[in-house]
Design a protein around this motif. Structure first.
Motif, PDB file in Angstrom:
ATOM      1  N   UNK A 139       9.402  -3.079   8.329  1.00 26.61           N
ATOM      2  CA  UNK A 139       8.189  -2.742   7.585  1.00 26.61           C
ATOM      3  C   UNK A 139       8.519  -2.513   6.116  1.00 26.61           C
ATOM      4  N   UNK A 140       7.717  -3.102   5.250  1.00 25.61           N
ATOM      5  CA  UNK A 140       7.909  -2.922   3.818  1.00 25.61           C
ATOM      6  C   UNK A 140       6.967  -1.870   3.262  1.00 25.61           C
ATOM      7  N   UNK A 141       7.155  -1.578   1.985  1.00 24.92           N
ATOM      8  CA  UNK A 141       6.275  -0.663   1.269  1.00 24.92           C
ATOM      9  C   UNK A 141       6.300  -1.062  -0.187  1.00 24.92           C
ATOM     10  N   UNK A 142       5.455  -0.418  -1.007  1.00 24.68           N
ATOM     11  CA  UNK A 142       5.399  -0.796  -2.420  1.00 24.68           C
ATOM     12  C   UNK A 142       4.899   0.364  -3.271  1.00 24.68           C
ATOM     13  N   UNK A 143       5.752   0.846  -4.143  1.00 25.90           N
ATOM     14  CA  UNK A 143       5.384   1.833  -5.165  1.00 25.90           C
ATOM     15  C   UNK A 143       4.300   2.798  -4.691  1.00 25.90           C
ATOM     16  N   UNK A 144       4.664   3.770  -3.870  1.00 27.96           N
ATOM     17  CA  UNK A 144       3.646   4.726  -3.385  1.00 27.96           C
ATOM     18  C   UNK A 144       2.846   5.360  -4.526  1.00 27.96           C
ATOM     19  N   UNK A 145       3.509   5.630  -5.654  1.00 32.36           N
ATOM     20  CA  UNK A 145       2.780   6.207  -6.794  1.00 32.36           C
ATOM     21  C   UNK A 145       2.093   5.107  -7.601  1.00 32.36           C
ATOM     22  N   UNK A 146       2.846   4.089  -7.994  1.00 28.33           N
ATOM     23  CA  UNK A 146       2.334   3.089  -8.930  1.00 28.33           C
ATOM     24  C   UNK A 146       1.243   2.204  -8.368  1.00 28.33           C
ATOM     25  N   UNK A 147       1.270   1.916  -7.085  1.00 30.89           N
ATOM     26  CA  UNK A 147       0.263   1.021  -6.496  1.00 30.89           C
ATOM     27  C   UNK A 147      -0.831   1.812  -5.771  1.00 30.89           C
ATOM     28  N   UNK A 148      -0.430   2.777  -4.955  1.00 35.80           N
ATOM     29  CA  UNK A 148      -1.434   3.514  -4.171  1.00 35.80           C
ATOM     30  C   UNK A 148      -1.874   4.817  -4.834  1.00 35.80           C
ATOM     31  N   UNK A 149      -1.139   5.296  -5.843  1.00 35.86           N
ATOM     32  CA  UNK A 149      -1.382   6.634  -6.421  1.00 35.86           C
ATOM     33  C   UNK A 149      -1.449   7.680  -5.315  1.00 35.86           C
ATOM     34  N   UNK A 150      -0.577   7.526  -4.343  1.00 33.99           N
ATOM     35  CA  UNK A 150      -0.674   8.361  -3.140  1.00 33.99           C
ATOM     36  C   UNK A 150       0.697   8.375  -2.451  1.00 33.99           C
ATOM     37  N   UNK A 151       1.618   9.140  -3.039  1.00 36.96           N
ATOM     38  CA  UNK A 151       2.995   9.116  -2.529  1.00 36.96           C
ATOM     39  C   UNK A 151       3.038   9.537  -1.062  1.00 36.96           C
ATOM     40  N   UNK A 152       2.452  10.700  -0.773  1.00 31.07           N
ATOM     41  CA  UNK A 152       2.550  11.203   0.601  1.00 31.07           C
ATOM     42  C   UNK A 152       1.763  10.336   1.566  1.00 31.07           C
ATOM     43  N   UNK A 153       0.621   9.828   1.118  1.00 30.19           N
ATOM     44  CA  UNK A 153      -0.210   9.006   2.003  1.00 30.19           C
ATOM     45  C   UNK A 153       0.505   7.724   2.415  1.00 30.19           C
ATOM     46  N   UNK A 154       1.065   6.999   1.419  1.00 29.88           N
ATOM     47  CA  UNK A 154       1.746   5.752   1.790  1.00 29.88           C
ATOM     48  C   UNK A 154       2.963   6.031   2.668  1.00 29.88           C
ATOM     49  N   UNK A 155       3.758   7.043   2.288  1.00 29.72           N
ATOM     50  CA  UNK A 155       4.968   7.305   3.078  1.00 29.72           C
ATOM     51  C   UNK A 155       4.621   7.757   4.499  1.00 29.72           C
ATOM     52  N   UNK A 156       3.521   8.475   4.639  1.00 32.96           N
ATOM     53  CA  UNK A 156       3.117   8.903   5.993  1.00 32.96           C
ATOM     54  C   UNK A 156       2.821   7.681   6.867  1.00 32.96           C
ATOM     55  N   UNK A 157       2.106   6.709   6.304  1.00 36.09           N
ATOM     56  CA  UNK A 157       1.775   5.502   7.075  1.00 36.09           C
ATOM     57  C   UNK A 157       3.060   4.733   7.417  1.00 36.09           C
ATOM     58  N   UNK A 158       3.922   4.549   6.414  1.00 32.53           N
ATOM     59  CA  UNK A 158       5.131   3.738   6.642  1.00 32.53           C
ATOM     60  C   UNK A 158       6.025   4.360   7.716  1.00 32.53           C
ATOM     61  N   UNK A 159       6.285   5.656   7.594  1.00 30.51           N
ATOM     62  CA  UNK A 159       7.201   6.280   8.560  1.00 30.51           C
ATOM     63  C   UNK A 159       6.563   6.367   9.955  1.00 30.51           C
ATOM     64  N   UNK A 160       5.263   6.594   9.988  1.00 32.72           N
ATOM     65  CA  UNK A 160       4.595   6.649  11.301  1.00 32.72           C
ATOM     66  C   UNK A 160       4.696   5.298  12.009  1.00 32.72           C
ATOM     67  N   UNK A 161       4.436   4.211  11.269  1.00 27.65           N
ATOM     68  CA  UNK A 161       4.491   2.885  11.901  1.00 27.65           C
ATOM     69  C   UNK A 161       5.929   2.489  12.249  1.00 27.65           C
TER      70      UNK A 161
END
Ligand SMILES: [Zn+2]
Length: 401
Positions: A180-202
Motif C-alpha cells: 500500500x502506498x501513501x502520499x504527503x499526508x500534510x501536503x496532499x490531504x492536510x490531514x496527517x493523522x487521518x491519512x496515516x490512520x487509513x494506511x496503517x489500518x489497511x
C-alpha cells in the motif's frame, strides 16, 4: 519461451569479491564456483574477466506513468504537486498508445539493463479506479518468468481528501496489490493523522507493507517521518514500512535529523531515494551510519513528472553516489547495495548473490571490478534469469509480447 538450458558455465568471471571463478549453473541455480583452471563441460560462455553482479533491483518505479513509445511529449510540470497531478491527468487522456504497451516497453528497457526485480507504484484514483492495477497484474503474470514485479496501490490524488479514496485502496489490496502506498499526508490531504490512520489500518487488515511518498519539507516532513515510525512500532510492522523520497531528511537541523533517524532505525522504516536533482537529498551515508536501510529506485522515467530517466540502476546508483560523495571502494560497495541487497531486503525478495546454491539471476558487466561497475555504469554484456541468457548487449533475446 525457451526452457532453461540443462547447464551453462560462465568461464573466467570476476566475482563481486574480486576473485576469478567459473560460475557453473544447473537447474536455474549456481551449482558450483570452480577455479578458473578447472575442467568444465557443456555449454560455456567465456567472460574474459568481465564482472558478474547479482541481479539489480529497482525499488521504485511508475510503470503506468511512462511515456516511452509515444511521440515526444513536451514537459509542462507545474508549481505544486496538485498542479502536476492535474497536468498528468490531462496528458494521460491525450495519449493514443495504451498504458499496457508503454509499461511493457519500460519493463523490457529495464530488464536488458539487468533489473530483474522491481516495485512499481500504480495510480489508484477516482478516474481510473482499479483499471491500471488490473492491467499491471496481468503484465506481472505475463512477465513472471523474466522479472519479479511488486505492485503498490498508490493514491496519487490523495486518500482522505479524495471522496472514496480509502475504499478504493481497500479494493486495490483485495484485487491483488502487493503493498500500500501513501502520499504527503500534510501536503496532499492536510490531514496527517487521518491519512496515516487509513494506511496503517489497511496495511494491518490486508497484511501488506507500506511505501509512502513523502515530499513534505523540513520540520513538517521530519515530524511525519517520526509519526510513521511511531505507528510502525505500535502496529508491529517493523521491517515492512518504507518512505520514498523523504526530502526533509536533507534539510533539517542536525538535532532533528539525529532524533528522526534514530526513530526510523528503531522502527526499521527504510528510506528510498532516486537522487533528486532539485530537491534536498536524504544523506545516504549518515542514514546508513544511523542504522537506517536505504535503497534506490528510478522513480519517474520519461513521464509527465520528468522527461529524464532510462531505468538503468547502475546509472542510478552512480548518480546517487556522485551526489552523496560515495567515493572510496567501501562507499562504492555501499552504493551498489542500494540496488542489490538493501533493495531486495526492503521489497522482501530474496537477496540474490553470486554464491553456490543461489538462483542464477546475474548481470555481466564489462568492468574491472564492482567499484568500476558503479563508478562508470558500463553497458550490460549479458543478463541471465534463472540460468537462461535473456539479454545480450542491451537486446532482449526473446519476444515477450
Ligand atoms: Zn514515485
Amino acid at each position: 519461451m525457451e526452457p532453461a538450458p540443462e547447464s551453462l558455465t560462465l568461464a573466467h568471471a570476476k566475482l563481486p569479491n574480486g576473485t576469478f571463478a567459473n560460475i557453473e549453473i544447473a537447474g536455474g541455480l549456481i551449482s558450483r564456483l570452480s577455479p578458473p583452471g578447472a575442467t568444465i563441460g557443456g555449454r560455456t560462455i567465456d567472460l574474459a574477466g568481465a564482472v558478474v553482479l547479482p541481479r539489480l533491483v529497482d525499488g521504485h518505479v511508475h510503470l503506468d506513468k511512462t511515456l516511452l513509445g509515444t511521440d515526444w511529449v513536451a514537459h509542462v510540470g507545474g508549481d505544486s504537486v496538485p498542479d502536476r497531478i492535474r497536468v498528468e491527468k490531462a496528458v494521460r487522456k491525450s495519449l493514443r498508445e495504451s498504458m499496457e504497451a508503454r509499461a511493457q516497453k519500460l519493463l523490457e528497457r529495464v530488464i536488458v539493463q539487468g533489473t530483474l526485480a522491481l516495485r512499481s507504484h500504480v495510480d489508484i484514483d477516482d478516474e481510473i479506479k482499479l483499471g491500471h492495477l488490473e492491467s499491471l497484474l496481468q503484465l506481472k503474470q505475463r512477465n513472471s518468468a523474466l522479472v519479479d514485479l511488486q505492485l503498490v496501490a498508490f493514491p496519487q490524488s490523495g486518500v482522505t481528501s479524495l471522496k472514496g479514496g480509502a475504499e478504493l485502496l481497500d479494493a486495490a489490496l483485495t484485487a491483488g496489490a502487493d503493498c500500500l502506498g501513501g502520499l504527503d499526508p500534510a501536503g496532499i490531504d492536510s490531514d496527517i493523522e487521518g491519512q496515516l490512520e487509513v494506511l496503517f489500518r489497511l496495511a494491518v487488515k490486508h497484511e501488506v507493507g507500506l511505501d509512502i511518498h513523502l515530499h513534505d519539507p523540513g520540520e513538517l516532513g521530519a515530524y511525519e517521518l517520526r509519526r510513521i515510525a511511531e505507528k510502525t512500532r505500535a502496529e508491529g510492522l517493523e521491517g515492512k514500512v518504507a518512505v520514498s523520497h523523504a526530502y526533509a531528511l536533507g534539510a533539517v537541523r542536525d538535532a532533528t535529523f539525529g532524533h528522526t533517524a534514530e526513530q526510523l532505525a528503531r522502527a526499521q522504516v527504510a528510506i528510498m531515494t532516486n537522487g533528486p536533482g532539485t530537491e534536498s537529498l536524504p544523506p545516504v551515508k549518515r542514514l546508513i551510519a544511523a542504522g537506517v536501510t536505504v535503497f534506490a529506485g528510478s522513480d519517474n522515467i520519461q513521464d509527465s513528472w520528468s522527461p529524464y530517466g532510462d531505468g538503468d540502476m547502475l546509472g542510478r546508483v552512480r548518480h546517487i553516489g556522485f551526489l552523496c560523495g560515495l567515493q572510496t571502494d567501501a562507499e562504492l560497495n555501499m552504493a551498489l547495495a542500494l540496488t542489490t541487497t538493501n533493495a531486495a531486503l526492503v521489497l522482501g525478495f530474496a537477496a540474490v548473490g553470486v554464491r553456490e546454491g543461489e538462483p542464477a539471476d546475474l548481470v555481466v558487466v564489462r568492468a574491472q571490478n564492482v567499484h568500476e561497475a558503479v563508478a562508470a555504469a558500463p553497458p550490460r554484456q549479458l543478463v541471465i534469469r534463472a540460468g537462461r541468457v535473456v539479454a545480450r548487449d542491451g537486446v532482449l533475446l526473446e519476444d515477450l509480447r
